[in-house]
Design an enzyme around this catalytic site. Structure first.
Site, PDB file in Angstrom:
ATOM      1  N   ASP A  81       0.883  -1.165  -0.206  1.00 32.46           N
ATOM      2  CA  ASP A  81       0.438  -0.217   0.282  1.00 32.46           C
ATOM      3  C   ASP A  81       0.499   1.452   0.120  1.00 32.46           C
ATOM      4  O   ASP A  81       0.615   2.329  -0.654  1.00 32.46           O
ATOM      5  CB  ASP A  81      -1.145  -0.184   1.262  1.00 32.46           C
ATOM      6  N   LEU A  83      -4.270   9.216  -4.666  1.00 30.17           N
ATOM      7  CA  LEU A  83      -3.704   8.469  -5.508  1.00 30.17           C
ATOM      8  C   LEU A  83      -4.184   8.696  -6.980  1.00 30.17           C
ATOM      9  O   LEU A  83      -3.269   9.214  -7.604  1.00 30.17           O
ATOM     10  CB  LEU A  83      -3.205   6.985  -4.746  1.00 30.17           C
ATOM     11  N   VAL A  92      -7.955   5.607   3.278  1.00 29.29           N
ATOM     12  CA  VAL A  92      -8.644   5.918   1.743  1.00 29.29           C
ATOM     13  C   VAL A  92      -6.629   6.952   0.809  1.00 29.29           C
ATOM     14  O   VAL A  92      -7.131   7.640   0.086  1.00 29.29           O
ATOM     15  CB  VAL A  92      -9.132   7.318   2.598  1.00 29.29           C
ATOM     16  N   ARG A  93      -6.029   6.567   0.973  1.00 30.05           N
ATOM     17  CA  ARG A  93      -4.781   6.864   0.245  1.00 30.05           C
ATOM     18  C   ARG A  93      -5.271   6.684  -0.725  1.00 30.05           C
ATOM     19  O   ARG A  93      -5.229   6.952  -2.673  1.00 30.05           O
ATOM     20  CB  ARG A  93      -3.825   5.247   0.574  1.00 30.05           C
ATOM     21  N   ALA A  94      -5.668   5.322  -0.997  1.00 25.26           N
ATOM     22  CA  ALA A  94      -5.825   4.589  -2.863  1.00 25.26           C
ATOM     23  C   ALA A  94      -7.241   6.353  -3.762  1.00 25.26           C
ATOM     24  O   ALA A  94      -6.511   6.520  -4.300  1.00 25.26           O
ATOM     25  CB  ALA A  94      -7.723   3.980  -3.548  1.00 25.26           C
TER      26      ALA A  94
END
Length: 539
Positions: free
Chosen positions: A157, A243, A238-240
């Site tokens: 991740d 990004l 919520v990193r996706a």
């Protein structure tokens, strides 16, 4: 030294684009390349670093902590009372590219340090009471083959983007790759000149995209669409979401446009979601045709079912009675039940069925448990034979072949298995693996291919793969070379790689084939550092 032009590389378009997007927006967090080996990943990254005039650092997975982070020069500190920091690979990669092949095999501590440095742009070096903060902002690129082990999900991740690298299947594409490579090797300068215009155009396009990035706008429904994609793929955190938006912005800037649309997000979504999506999304409704659970059987029915299952699982030819009679002991019931089998690789193994059935009766376990007692091979000898271009001079390779042949014939009447790795054309090829056939091994030696550079690191990796999971009582590694390894391979890298890949090797022998008036003495130095048995090839 000329590097292969980036615009001359055929195929791997997804990998190229992912790297370019990381240059346009360095906060994306690097690229993880998953898939086939031998697809030109290192060449591609090195070519892009050359195009952008940025440092390129190739970090070997066996590198020590001091090699990666740096260290304090103790001699200067003690004698001159001066703090002199010897920079590590992380510091050397500042403002450039840091590439790690087989990153899934890197130890967890160094992995955490790398990811933190990649995210923050710096790291702290703590040595001998001295503390230094070192700048280390780089594009982290890792490659791995899932068959050799996976990365932990939390580490995956941390990589911003991921791509799947595949071997080209198009005949035309493969032929063009070979033609370009041969043309470059024959005359690097002339070949590179033919791509100067394309190189300059791509360089200018990337710089323009960097300048336009902050001004890229989003259409009204794009942010909601990105979050919806993350929900559909059951992505944790919520990193996706972030990004997806940042990658789409970099993509639009590279395409010389002003606003991000849903189609732009669709074009780059696999970069962000490939290594993050949950294959078994939570809260998934059961199939409509699933039968409702039935009432559990009574204890008497369970006992009867277990006895019937045992009778089906254990062949009646081996056992007259599965549940032993009260008048017989367990030892008497299964006295003759241990059978010996031979595996395909020649290792003898016996299945202790008495113990297996004893576990049945003691635990009511209804699985057949086969516990093998493996009788390991007595000895294995692995030869790494350098057949590169430098070994052709003065017919040194002929003497090297003869030396290997004599060693093999010495074990002719012994229970020894041989493996042979050949080094040529900057590759390591396994020609013989775990065989006791002396004639076959000698035949392979006599028809050895020669030429090109010497990639000793690739041979050490192959050695590790041959040792994993193979039960042996003794392993000897014999390296026959003149020590003229690839120019970019440092001695420290070879030592670190050996210490990491060849930990299961019991005895190391280095046969020095270097000839001529001027000698580098690399094999002698390696022997001293690795505490191996040093021998000089008689020429």
């Amino acid at each position: 030294m000329n590097n292969f032009p980036f615009t001359a590389i055929i195929g791997q378009e997804s990998f190229k684009l992912a790297l370019i997007l990381n240059i346009i927006d360095p906060t994306l967090g690097g690229v993880l390349a998953v898939g086939d080996k031998g697809t030109g990943k290192t060449t591609l990254i090195r070519s892009l670093s050359d195009l952008m005039q940025k440092p390129f650092v190739n970090l070997p997975i066996g590198a020590s902590e001091d090699r990666v982070l740096g260290h304090i020069n103790l001699e200067k500190l003690i004698n001159d009372k001066k703090e002199e920091v010897q920079s590590g690979l992380l510091s050397q990669a500042h403002q450039g590219f840091l590439y790690i092949d087989e990153i899934n095999l890197l130890n967890d501590y160094l992995m955490d340090v790398l990811l933190d440095a990649s995210a923050t742009g710096c790291y702290h070096l703590e040595r001998e009471g001295v503390s230094r903060k070192l700048d280390s902002r780089f594009c982290l690129i890792g490659s791995m083959n899932p068959e050799e082990g996976d990365l932990r999900p939390q580490l995956k991740d941390r990589f911003g983007l991921s791509v799947e690298v595949k071997t080209p299947t198009s005949l035309e594409e493969r032929v063009q790759i070979v033609q370009n490579r041969l043309a470059f090797d024959d005359n690097p300068g002339t070949f590179s000149e033919g791509f100067d215009k394309k190189q300059k155009q791509l360089f200018a396009q990337i710089l323009t995209a960097q300048e336009k990035l902050s001004g890229i706008e989003l259409e009204s429904d794009v942010m909601e669409y990105c979050s919806q994609l993350s929900l559909e793929h059951a992505v944790e955190g919520v990193r996706a979401d972030i990004l997806l938006i940042k990658t789409a912005r970099a993509y639009v800037a590279f395409q010389k446009r002003e606003k991000v649309t849903k189609d732009d997000v669709k074009a780059i979504q696999e970069f962000v979601l490939l290594h993050r999506k949950n294959q078994n999304p939570p809260n998934q409704e059961p199939p409509q045709n699933q039968e409702p659970p039935q009432n559990p059987p009574s204890p008497e029915e369970q006992k009867k079912e277990q006895q019937e299952t045992l009778k089906e699982e254990i062949p009646p030819a081996q056992f007259e009675s599965v549940i032993p009679d009260e008048s017989l002991t367990l030892h008497q019931s299964f006295k003759e039940s241990s059978k010996q089998v031979i595996h395909q690789n020649g290792i003898k193994s016996s299945i202790d069925t008495r113990k297996t059935v004893g576990q049945y009766l003691a635990t009511d376990n209804l699985e057949v448990i086969k516990k093998s007692k493996v009788e390991p091979t007595k000895k294995q000898v692995i030869f790494i034979l350098d057949s590169s271009g430098s070994m052709i001079k003065d017919h040194v390779i002929t003497y090297a072949k003869g030396a290997v042949q004599k060693m093999i014939e010495k074990y002719k009447s012994s229970d020894v298995q041989f493996s042979l790795i050949s080094l040529y054309q900057n590759e390591a090829e396994i020609l013989v693996q775990e065989t006791s056939n002396v004639a076959f091994t000698i035949e392979k030696i006599n028809h050895l291919k020669t030429g090109g550079k010497t990639n000793i690191l690739a041979a050490l990796k192959k050695t590790k793969r041959m040792l994993v999971g193979f039960e042996i009582s003794e392993t000897e590694l014999v390296i026959i070379s003149d020590g003229h390894f690839c120019a970019e391979t440092a001695l420290e890298d070879i030592i670190s790689s050996y210490q990491f890949h060849c930990r299961k090797v019991d005895h190391l022998t280095l046969v020095d084939a270097e000839s001529g008036v001027v000698r580098l003495g690399i094999m002698k130095e390696l022997s001293n550092r690795l505490r191996g048995n040093y021998q000089k090839l008689s020429i």
